[in-house]
Design a protein around this motif. Sequence first.
Motif, PDB file in Angstrom:
ATOM      1  N   THR A 151      24.028  31.109 -32.646  1.00 25.46           N
ATOM      2  CA  THR A 151      22.970  30.192 -33.049  1.00 25.46           C
ATOM      3  C   THR A 151      23.471  28.751 -33.021  1.00 25.46           C
ATOM      4  O   THR A 151      24.680  28.514 -32.990  1.00 25.46           O
ATOM      5  CB  THR A 151      22.469  30.506 -34.470  1.00 25.46           C
ATOM      6  OG1 THR A 151      23.545  30.317 -35.392  1.00 25.46           O
ATOM      7  CG2 THR A 151      21.952  31.935 -34.574  1.00 25.46           C
ATOM      8  N   SER A 152      22.542  27.821 -33.033  1.00 24.85           N
ATOM      9  CA  SER A 152      22.858  26.400 -33.132  1.00 24.85           C
ATOM     10  C   SER A 152      21.989  25.806 -34.229  1.00 24.85           C
ATOM     11  O   SER A 152      20.779  26.019 -34.242  1.00 24.85           O
ATOM     12  CB  SER A 152      22.557  25.682 -31.816  1.00 24.85           C
ATOM     13  OG  SER A 152      23.399  26.152 -30.799  1.00 24.85           O
ATOM     14  N   ASP A 153      22.598  25.078 -35.126  1.00 19.41           N
ATOM     15  CA  ASP A 153      21.877  24.418 -36.198  1.00 19.41           C
ATOM     16  C   ASP A 153      21.530  22.999 -35.733  1.00 19.41           C
ATOM     17  O   ASP A 153      22.335  22.084 -35.863  1.00 19.41           O
ATOM     18  CB  ASP A 153      22.729  24.390 -37.464  1.00 19.41           C
ATOM     19  CG  ASP A 153      21.983  23.844 -38.664  1.00 19.41           C
ATOM     20  OD1 ASP A 153      20.937  23.177 -38.477  1.00 19.41           O
ATOM     21  OD2 ASP A 153      22.448  24.074 -39.793  1.00 19.41           O
ATOM     22  N   TYR A 204      15.302  34.321 -40.841  1.00 23.42           N
ATOM     23  CA  TYR A 204      16.356  33.991 -39.886  1.00 23.42           C
ATOM     24  C   TYR A 204      17.541  34.943 -40.036  1.00 23.42           C
ATOM     25  O   TYR A 204      18.010  35.535 -39.064  1.00 23.42           O
ATOM     26  CB  TYR A 204      16.762  32.530 -40.127  1.00 23.42           C
ATOM     27  CG  TYR A 204      18.007  32.066 -39.411  1.00 23.42           C
ATOM     28  CD1 TYR A 204      17.957  31.732 -38.069  1.00 23.42           C
ATOM     29  CD2 TYR A 204      19.207  31.943 -40.090  1.00 23.42           C
ATOM     30  CE1 TYR A 204      19.094  31.286 -37.417  1.00 23.42           C
ATOM     31  CE2 TYR A 204      20.338  31.494 -39.443  1.00 23.42           C
ATOM     32  CZ  TYR A 204      20.286  31.162 -38.113  1.00 23.42           C
ATOM     33  OH  TYR A 204      21.401  30.727 -37.466  1.00 23.42           O
ATOM     34  N   VAL A 231      24.982  37.684 -31.456  1.00 27.92           N
ATOM     35  CA  VAL A 231      24.077  36.596 -31.819  1.00 27.92           C
ATOM     36  C   VAL A 231      24.859  35.296 -31.959  1.00 27.92           C
ATOM     37  O   VAL A 231      25.867  35.239 -32.658  1.00 27.92           O
ATOM     38  CB  VAL A 231      23.352  36.905 -33.151  1.00 27.92           C
ATOM     39  CG1 VAL A 231      22.426  35.757 -33.538  1.00 27.92           C
ATOM     40  CG2 VAL A 231      22.579  38.208 -33.048  1.00 27.92           C
ATOM     41  N   ILE A 255      18.993  37.987 -37.450  1.00 27.96           N
ATOM     42  CA  ILE A 255      20.387  38.093 -37.013  1.00 27.96           C
ATOM     43  C   ILE A 255      20.949  39.463 -37.379  1.00 27.96           C
ATOM     44  O   ILE A 255      21.570  40.130 -36.544  1.00 27.96           O
ATOM     45  CB  ILE A 255      21.243  36.968 -37.636  1.00 27.96           C
ATOM     46  CG1 ILE A 255      20.827  35.620 -37.055  1.00 27.96           C
ATOM     47  CG2 ILE A 255      22.730  37.223 -37.414  1.00 27.96           C
ATOM     48  CD1 ILE A 255      21.460  34.430 -37.736  1.00 27.96           C
TER      49      ILE A 255
END
Length: 74
Positions: A18-20, A2, A16, A6
């Motif tokens: 992202t969503s956790d 991951y 970039v 990135i």
Amino acid sequence: MYQQAIKTLEENGHEVKTSDLYRMNFDPVSDRINFTTVKNTACFSSKPKNISPMKTTVLQVMYLQNKIKSFGAI
């Protein structure tokens, strides 16, 4: 992997975001709490589970859809 993805994307000039989903307590399974009415009351007869900090999966999906729309390209 991951973090490497990135890093590689950013090194190549990409922004970039992202969503956790785990941290958001995202539940990919829809249940009765996501519907105001149902045609068949036998469906979704169970009581709603504990609600995540964002209240419902519907709100989470709307948040993520708006986030994706803001990207301009995927």
